[in-house]
Design an enzyme around this catalytic site. Structure first.
Site, PDB file in Angstrom:
ATOM      1  CE  LYS A  26      93.449  54.339 -13.076  1.00  0.00           C
ATOM      2  NZ  LYS A  26      92.327  55.222 -13.371  1.00  0.00           N
ATOM      3  CG  PHE A  73      91.823  49.998 -19.536  1.00  0.00           C
ATOM      4  CD1 PHE A  73      90.766  50.268 -20.385  1.00  0.00           C
ATOM      5  CD2 PHE A  73      92.196  50.956 -18.615  1.00  0.00           C
ATOM      6  CE1 PHE A  73      90.078  51.479 -20.310  1.00  0.00           C
ATOM      7  CE2 PHE A  73      91.516  52.170 -18.527  1.00  0.00           C
ATOM      8  CZ  PHE A  73      90.460  52.420 -19.375  1.00  0.00           C
ATOM      9  CG  ASP A 124      99.740  51.629 -18.111  1.00  0.00           C
ATOM     10  OD1 ASP A 124      99.677  52.137 -16.965  1.00  0.00           O
ATOM     11  OD2 ASP A 124      98.837  51.757 -18.959  1.00  0.00           O
TER      12      ASP A 124
END
Length: 401
Positions: free
Chosen positions: A255, A141, A226
């Site tokens: 984030k 994801f 990531d």
């Protein structure tokens, strides 16, 4: 609108149904707790998918944002501003890298990483134009843009959004032999998560991450980590890659970099890699804006203290010890994760992940399901141990009901 039902009805009528949120309407929050529009408090055990690593309305971050709001919030990258150089310098230093390219959302940072790897492949590695290949992992994801869903294996993310962007090869996550077989002269990068969050907090086999680093170094291929969910303290280290002593060629961050206050993301790499850009080839109006830089600078200062990494380690050990005891009850089939991050697979006879999430909501705990039978736990790193224990008590009660 004064009740949750009224807010949810209005949302259903006027908002596209791209999410299926739990039926709670948050009105205020502090630390690890939120309060809904009807005054009921909930323990947040999701922390905005790690965007709220430092808790809701962290005093240091709110103060940094307020101070910057009184000065300047946006210049665009058409001009310099007095927060930008320091942000880039300190983030590069935290990562042990040389250069930073700031964006806003995680998906923007992943898109930037893809573009950077391709341009580096053509200009530096010498891959023929238009033939660059990036190898990714199944069940990944990385976001939901058109390019990113082109290398997703999630049918919900892909269906009805084609035609898809070429240039990617998918291999099983954790299978080093499959990865090695996929690498060729056209491969410019391997892009993976050190822990797959959306897939259910999947931790690869020991040695896998270091093996990916070895293979990419041997083949002259960029290794892109990531760390949007796994990075910045969540697993007990600044970066999850550190658990295997790995430094990738490029970090993709987001984030928690914005402290749950503003969206901040970045690609961080060497001068050789990020130096391939020339003015006009890539950009973002809001990327690296003064408000974002001010908040992110405070995040970086907090991470340099090591306090939050230590809390994630200590509370994470406690979390995983308690969750491991549940596997013996028969209600939980497997627990995975690292630090203050866990994926908990629920035995089918006890309900789906969504049902367990709804039952926890009734008991004042917020979690989120994924892939049918799994719930994810990722409380803020500032959570008190007694609050964490209370939340785990609610999980035990739900599973024993």
């Amino acid at each position: 609108m004064s009740t949750a039902a009224e807010h949810i009805a209005a949302t259903e009528a006027h908002s596209a149904h791209n999410y299926h949120p739990l039926p709670v309407v948050v009105a205020s929050a502090e630390g690890a707790w939120v309060t809904d529009v009807e005054g009921r408090r909930y323990l947040d055990m999701l922390a905005g998918y790690s965007a709220l690593n430092f808790g809701h309305r962290n005093a240091r971050l709110i103060e940094a944002a307020k101070a910057q709001l009184d000065r300047v919030t946006l210049t665009s990258r058409a001009f310099h501003h007095d927060r930008f150089a320091r942000f880039c310098t300190e983030l590069a230093e935290l990562c042990g890298m040389e250069m930073v390219l700031p964006m806003n959302t995680g998906a923007e940072a992943v898109e930037t990483a893809v573009k950077t790897a391709r341009k580096w492949g053509y200009r530096v590695k010498g891959v023929p134009d238009g033939q660059a290949k990036i190898v990714v992992a199944a069940d990944n994801f990385h976001g939901r843009t058109t390019t990113i869903i082109s290398f997703s294996t999630d049918p919900e993310a892909r269906a009805d959004f084609g035609p898809y962007t070429p240039g990617f090869e998918v291999v099983p996550y954790g299978d080093l032999a499959a990865l090695e077989a996929a690498l060729d002269d056209r491969t410019v990068a391997v892009l993976m998560e050190p822990i797959q969050g959306e897939a259910g907090v999947l931790v690869p086999p020991a040695g896998y991450w270091a093996g990916v680093r070895r293979l990419t170094e041997e083949r002259g291929i960029l290794f892109i980590a990531d760390e949007i969910q796994s990075g910045l303290g969540r697993t007990g280290r600044t970066f999850a890659s550190e658990h295997e002593g790995v430094v990738p060629d490029m970090y993709v961050l987001g984030k928690a970099l914005g402290g749950g206050v503003v969206p901040v993301s970045a690609v961080v790499s060497s001068a050789e890699v990020l130096g391939v850009y020339r003015p006009g080839e890539h950009g973002s109006t809001f990327g690296g804006n003064p408000l974002a830089c001010a908040v992110a600078l405070e995040v970086l200062a907090m991470l340099r203290s090591g306090e939050y990494q230590q809390r994630a380690t200590e509370l994470g050990d406690h979390l995983h010890h308690e969750l491991a005891l549940l596997t013996g009850s028969g209600a939980v089939t497997q627990v995975r994760g690292r630090g203050l991050w866990a994926g908990v697979d629920i035995a089918p006879e006890h309900g789906t992940g969504r049902q367990i999430s709804e039952r926890l909501l009734e008991r004042g705990v917020l979690v989120k399901d994924t892939h049918g039978s799994t719930i994810r736990l990722a409380p803020p790193l500032v959570i008190a141990k007694e609050d964490l224990d209370w939340g785990l008590d609610q999980l035990r009660a739900v599973l024993s009901a």
